[in-house]
Design a protein around this motif. Structure first.
Motif, mmCIF file in Angstrom:
data_model
loop_
_atom_site.group_PDB
_atom_site.id
_atom_site.type_symbol
_atom_site.label_atom_id
_atom_site.label_comp_id
_atom_site.label_asym_id
_atom_site.label_seq_id
_atom_site.Cartn_x
_atom_site.Cartn_y
_atom_site.Cartn_z
ATOM 1 N N HIS A 149 -5.658 -2.112 0.711
ATOM 2 C CA HIS A 149 -6.094 -3.467 0.384
ATOM 3 C C HIS A 149 -7.078 -3.945 1.455
ATOM 4 N N ILE A 162 -4.106 10.905 -1.308
ATOM 5 C CA ILE A 162 -4.513 9.623 -1.897
ATOM 6 C C ILE A 162 -4.049 8.495 -0.992
ATOM 7 N N THR A 163 -4.915 7.504 -0.792
ATOM 8 C CA THR A 163 -4.488 6.257 -0.152
ATOM 9 C C THR A 163 -4.694 5.108 -1.131
ATOM 10 N N ARG A 164 -3.747 4.203 -1.153
ATOM 11 C CA ARG A 164 -3.834 2.970 -1.953
ATOM 12 C C ARG A 164 -3.809 1.836 -0.958
ATOM 13 N N GLU A 197 3.457 1.548 -8.462
ATOM 14 C CA GLU A 197 2.242 2.196 -8.947
ATOM 15 C C GLU A 197 2.276 3.724 -8.766
ATOM 16 N N GLN A 256 -7.982 -0.997 -3.371
ATOM 17 C CA GLN A 256 -8.800 0.193 -3.555
ATOM 18 C C GLN A 256 -7.939 1.449 -3.519
ATOM 19 N N VAL A 257 -8.539 2.541 -4.005
ATOM 20 C CA VAL A 257 -7.945 3.870 -3.902
ATOM 21 C C VAL A 257 -8.988 4.790 -3.296
ATOM 22 N N LEU A 308 -0.183 5.977 -10.548
ATOM 23 C CA LEU A 308 -1.532 6.147 -10.012
ATOM 24 C C LEU A 308 -1.666 7.496 -9.315
ATOM 25 N N HIS A 309 -0.676 7.867 -8.559
ATOM 26 C CA HIS A 309 -0.698 9.132 -7.828
ATOM 27 C C HIS A 309 -0.542 10.320 -8.775
ATOM 28 N N GLY A 359 0.841 -1.184 0.000
ATOM 29 C CA GLY A 359 0.000 0.000 0.000
ATOM 30 C C GLY A 359 0.880 1.240 0.000
ATOM 31 N N HIS A 360 0.304 2.372 -0.366
ATOM 32 C CA HIS A 360 1.059 3.622 -0.371
ATOM 33 C C HIS A 360 0.122 4.803 -0.208
#
Length: 227
Positions: A96, A92-94, A75, A159-160, A78-79, A28-29
């Motif tokens: 699971h 933003i949160t990425r 990823e 999810q994002v 994505l950001h 996650g990031h």
């Protein structure tokens, strides 16, 4: 404390909260835009529970590291895509989240049935390509699919969530999984009674006004930091 220092502290708090809530476990990031610039701060390719402020990266909107020594997430696009496409998004949160993930791999839409779920009125969009978001093209497609929603499900791949602030993006992550849990539970008992769009709009105002966003953020930070 200057803006960048505060952003870094908020990102570290987000890492701890998301880890404590088990919305990330190893993967996650998280990112936060530096106001008034073309840069953002991003967590590196390290489990969020282990990240320190000195590990954080400063990135530009081309996905390049401009400050920091760690490797960025695979990823990162994505950001950059979401930050470029959505000027009102600052965080933003990425994640699971386990139960929310169920709704990404079935034909059942994740729709709101309770107050905290009201932010997902009309259902959470699903990005149907199951690949990791490792290209600019895929990331741009995710940004388009997200539209003006606070969250998107990536089919079988987490999810994002997004927000105007880091606390808001984190609360959307927490509420997304809560919405999935409540709907999943309701489906075991009977036919869920969904919130209408009008009901959702009213509940959103009640559920997270600024004073309660701060209240919730401080609570979840305290729990994570004192666990």
């Amino acid at each position: 404390m200057d803006t960048i220092d505060q952003l870094k502290k908020d990102i570290i708090s987000a890492c701890r909260v998301l880890s404590y809530q088990k919305l990330v476990e190893g993967f996650g990031h998280v990112s936060a835009r530096i106001p008034g610039t073309e840069f953002f701060i991003l967590t590196p390719r390290i489990g969020l529970a282990l990240i320190k402020e000195t590990d954080l990266l400063t990135m530009n909107l081309r996905g390049e590291v401009v400050e920091g020594n760690r490797q960025p997430p695979s990823e990162t696009w994505l950001h950059t895509a979401i930050m470029k496409a959505k000027p009102k998004v600052n965080a933003i949160t990425r994640i699971h989240a386990r139960v929310a993930n169920i709704f990404s791999v079935t034909d059942r839409k994740l729709e709101p049935v309770h107050n905290h779920g009201s932010f997902f009125a009309g259902g959470v969009p699903v990005f149907q390509i199951p690949d990791l978001i490792r290209t600019e093209e895929l990331a741009s497609e995710v940004a388009r699919a997200l539209a003006e929603k606070p969250a998107i499900l990536l089919r079988g791949n987490g999810q994002v969530t997004v927000g105007r602030t880091m606390p808001e993006a984190v609360m959307m992550a927490i509420y997304l999984e809560e919405a999935a849990q409540v709907l999943h539970g309701a489906l075991q008992v009977g036919t869920p009674i969904l919130l209408t769009l009008d009901e959702s709009k009213k509940r959103q105002v009640e559920a997270l006004p600024p004073v309660d966003l701060e209240r919730a953020w401080n609570y979840f930070k305290y729990r994570a930091e004192n666990s």
